[in-house]
Design a protein around this motif. Structure first.
Motif, PDB file in Angstrom:
ATOM      1  N   UNK A 102       0.797  -1.337  -0.062  1.00 45.46           N
ATOM      2  CA  UNK A 102      -0.001   0.004   0.104  1.00 45.46           C
ATOM      3  C   UNK A 102       0.927   1.145  -0.117  1.00 45.46           C
ATOM      4  N   UNK A 103       1.847   1.405   0.815  1.00 52.53           N
ATOM      5  CA  UNK A 103       2.826   2.241   0.726  1.00 52.53           C
ATOM      6  C   UNK A 103       3.289   2.730  -0.462  1.00 52.53           C
ATOM      7  N   UNK A 104       3.826   1.533  -1.260  1.00 45.76           N
ATOM      8  CA  UNK A 104       4.361   1.537  -2.432  1.00 45.76           C
ATOM      9  C   UNK A 104       3.601   2.345  -3.392  1.00 45.76           C
ATOM     10  N   UNK A 105       2.141   1.840  -3.389  1.00 41.76           N
ATOM     11  CA  UNK A 105       1.024   2.193  -4.372  1.00 41.76           C
ATOM     12  C   UNK A 105       0.888   3.694  -4.099  1.00 41.76           C
ATOM     13  N   UNK A 106       0.714   3.982  -2.575  1.00 35.75           N
ATOM     14  CA  UNK A 106       0.667   5.512  -2.236  1.00 35.75           C
ATOM     15  C   UNK A 106       1.727   6.545  -2.701  1.00 35.75           C
ATOM     16  N   UNK A 107       2.823   5.882  -2.457  1.00 34.36           N
ATOM     17  CA  UNK A 107       3.928   6.739  -3.142  1.00 34.36           C
ATOM     18  C   UNK A 107       4.218   6.870  -4.651  1.00 34.36           C
ATOM     19  N   UNK A 108       3.748   6.085  -5.459  1.00 28.97           N
ATOM     20  CA  UNK A 108       3.690   5.967  -6.713  1.00 28.97           C
ATOM     21  C   UNK A 108       2.634   6.970  -7.080  1.00 28.97           C
ATOM     22  N   UNK A 109       1.355   7.225  -6.686  1.00 30.67           N
ATOM     23  CA  UNK A 109       0.201   7.841  -6.948  1.00 30.67           C
ATOM     24  C   UNK A 109       0.496   9.148  -6.371  1.00 30.67           C
ATOM     25  N   UNK A 110       0.654   9.380  -5.230  1.00 37.11           N
ATOM     26  CA  UNK A 110       0.597  10.565  -4.760  1.00 37.11           C
ATOM     27  C   UNK A 110       2.023  11.472  -4.504  1.00 37.11           C
ATOM     28  N   UNK A 111       3.232  10.716  -4.704  1.00 39.58           N
ATOM     29  CA  UNK A 111       4.547  11.413  -4.435  1.00 39.58           C
ATOM     30  C   UNK A 111       5.344  11.256  -5.761  1.00 39.58           C
ATOM     31  N   UNK A 112       4.471  11.286  -7.077  1.00 43.12           N
ATOM     32  CA  UNK A 112       5.145  10.968  -8.223  1.00 43.12           C
ATOM     33  C   UNK A 112       6.098  12.177  -8.385  1.00 43.12           C
ATOM     34  N   UNK A 113       7.446  11.950  -8.930  1.00 43.62           N
ATOM     35  CA  UNK A 113       8.432  12.639  -9.045  1.00 43.62           C
ATOM     36  C   UNK A 113       9.165  13.348  -8.025  1.00 43.62           C
ATOM     37  N   UNK A 114       9.033  12.613  -6.851  1.00 36.71           N
ATOM     38  CA  UNK A 114       9.710  13.231  -5.785  1.00 36.71           C
ATOM     39  C   UNK A 114      10.577  12.043  -5.219  1.00 36.71           C
ATOM     40  N   UNK A 115      11.413  12.449  -4.185  1.00 38.52           N
ATOM     41  CA  UNK A 115      12.390  11.594  -3.734  1.00 38.52           C
ATOM     42  C   UNK A 115      11.891  10.856  -2.480  1.00 38.52           C
ATOM     43  N   UNK A 116      10.906  11.263  -2.215  1.00 43.08           N
ATOM     44  CA  UNK A 116      10.069  10.832  -0.697  1.00 43.08           C
ATOM     45  C   UNK A 116       9.278   9.722  -0.895  1.00 43.08           C
ATOM     46  N   UNK A 117       9.189   8.613  -0.029  1.00 43.76           N
ATOM     47  CA  UNK A 117       8.328   7.426  -0.092  1.00 43.76           C
ATOM     48  C   UNK A 117       7.544   7.371   1.090  1.00 43.76           C
ATOM     49  N   UNK A 118       6.408   6.916   0.843  1.00 42.36           N
ATOM     50  CA  UNK A 118       5.511   6.751   2.235  1.00 42.36           C
ATOM     51  C   UNK A 118       6.189   5.543   2.913  1.00 42.36           C
ATOM     52  N   UNK A 119       6.233   5.386   4.107  1.00 45.48           N
ATOM     53  CA  UNK A 119       6.729   4.409   4.836  1.00 45.48           C
ATOM     54  C   UNK A 119       6.147   4.043   6.278  1.00 45.48           C
ATOM     55  N   UNK A 120       5.154   4.938   6.836  1.00 48.76           N
ATOM     56  CA  UNK A 120       4.423   4.606   7.919  1.00 48.76           C
ATOM     57  C   UNK A 120       2.991   5.284   7.643  1.00 48.76           C
ATOM     58  N   UNK A 121       2.234   5.004   8.747  1.00 49.55           N
ATOM     59  CA  UNK A 121       0.933   5.608   8.726  1.00 49.55           C
ATOM     60  C   UNK A 121       1.056   7.051   8.915  1.00 49.55           C
TER      61      UNK A 121
END
Length: 137
Positions: free
Chosen positions: A26-45
């Motif tokens: 889920x974090x990978x999916x959220x990072x891909x769709x919400x943080x496109x073109x940034x270096x930051x990735x979701x990793x916690x709630x």
């Protein structure tokens, strides 16, 4: 998937439950769709909650958006009771910096049928943002 031509002028963001089957997924999916073109990735709630404020991903602070969660029933099962129990048990094993008493209480509540699953927590996080409309599909 981003659709900025939504009839109500809300940006449409689609989470595909078929793309993941774990919280990490889920974090990978959220990072891909919400943080496109940034270096930051979701990793916690907390990190997921933070990006929903906007301003450093695909939408701006307080921008009106709609999140469509496709295959949400699959996600409800994937992020359900068993996975949530394991999530809390792992935090208890890790100990610091986690509040073990609080996590144990959350695990106890879950085991008694009155706690929130990870899916429930993610929904609550999304719904706490007044500028976001969530649709489960």
């Amino acid at each position: 998937m981003l659709n900025t031509s939504n009839k109500n002028n809300r940006k449409m963001i689609v989470i595909h439950g078929g793309h993941f089957s774990s919280l990490e997924g889920f974090y990978e999916e959220a990072s891909e769709i919400l943080m496109k073109d940034t270096d930051w990735k979701v990793g916690t709630l907390d990190g997921f909650d933070d990006i929903l404020y906007g301003g450093f991903g695909v939408f701006e602070n307080h921008e009106e958006i709609e999140i469509l969660w496709k295959e949400s029933e699959k996600s409800r099962e994937d992020l359900g009771l068993k996975v949530t129990q394991e999530f809390y048990e792992n935090k208890i094993k890790q100990g610091k910096p986690f509040n073990i008493e609080l996590i144990q209480q959350k695990l106890n509540d879950l085991n008694e049928g009155k706690g929130q699953t990870l899916f429930d927590i993610l929904i609550e996080i999304i719904e706490s943002h007044k500028n976001i409309i969530l649709t489960l599909d």
